[in-house]
Design a protein around this motif. Structure first.
Motif: not given
Length: 197
Positions: A1-5
């Motif tokens: 997953m990326n930064y927000l998740a």
């Protein structure tokens, strides 16, 4: 997953820091941080392992793999942040804004633990409010281009963003099938981490 998740699936301020640090440190460095930050590093790894094995993520990769082959997972990670940022069942629009501001605050308050290359990125991230703006098509276009620019073996003009737009409904379904499972998994992992205290 990326930064927000990764930031959303953090249950303490220390975990937020650890989740962001994971991609910027060597494995042997993880034990030099306070326990809560170590927990965030552990959580990041647990999230990535779960994500990589989920059937819905395998489906989502099919959208991008004809264009970018083995890099498909990186673009799926970015795409999932778009759907998370627009998931009003988890936060209102204001709630997502508040979450983004909290993450920047926590990271800046823990500046002493951040490597220099991360500090430089954080300035850009906060200035352009990456976390909140993942909800916008232009925000995801920027992030996709960022991945293309960093990828060593990919041309910079591959139409990955167009593939995202063309297959948004498919990717939305993949998110809907995937994220509740990931959230449950992260909560279970956090419970285990708390038992270790």
């Amino acid at each position: 997953m990326n930064y927000l998740a990764h930031s959303f699936l953090s249950f303490t301020d220390g975990q937020i820091v650890g989740q962001f640090l994971e991609d910027f440190i060597r494995n042997k460095e993880r034990f030099s941080f306070p326990k809560e930050i170590q927990d965030g590093i552990t959580m990041h790894r647990a999230i990535d392992t779960f994500t990589d094995s989920h059937p819905a993520i395998h489906e989502a990769k099919k959208v991008f793999s004809p264009l970018v082959r083995l890099y498909a997972g990186a673009f799926v990670d970015v795409a999932m942040d778009y759907f998370l940022a627009n998931d009003l069942s988890l936060h209102s629009e204001k709630g997502w804004k508040d979450h983004s501001l909290k993450v920047y605050r926590v990271l800046n308050e823990n500046n002493e633990f951040l490597p220099e290359n991360f500090k430089r990125m954080l300035v850009k991230m906060e200035h352009d409010d990456w976390l909140y703006n993942y909800r916008e098509d232009w925000g995801i276009k920027f992030s996709i281009q960022n991945v293309l620019n960093k990828a060593k073996y990919l041309e910079k003009d591959i139409p990955v963003f167009q593939a995202f737009l063309d297959h948004k409904e498919t990717l939305q379904k993949c998110y809907d099938d995937f994220f509740p499972d990931l959230l449950a998994h992260a909560k279970a992992e956090n419970a285990l981490l708390q038992m270790e205290r």
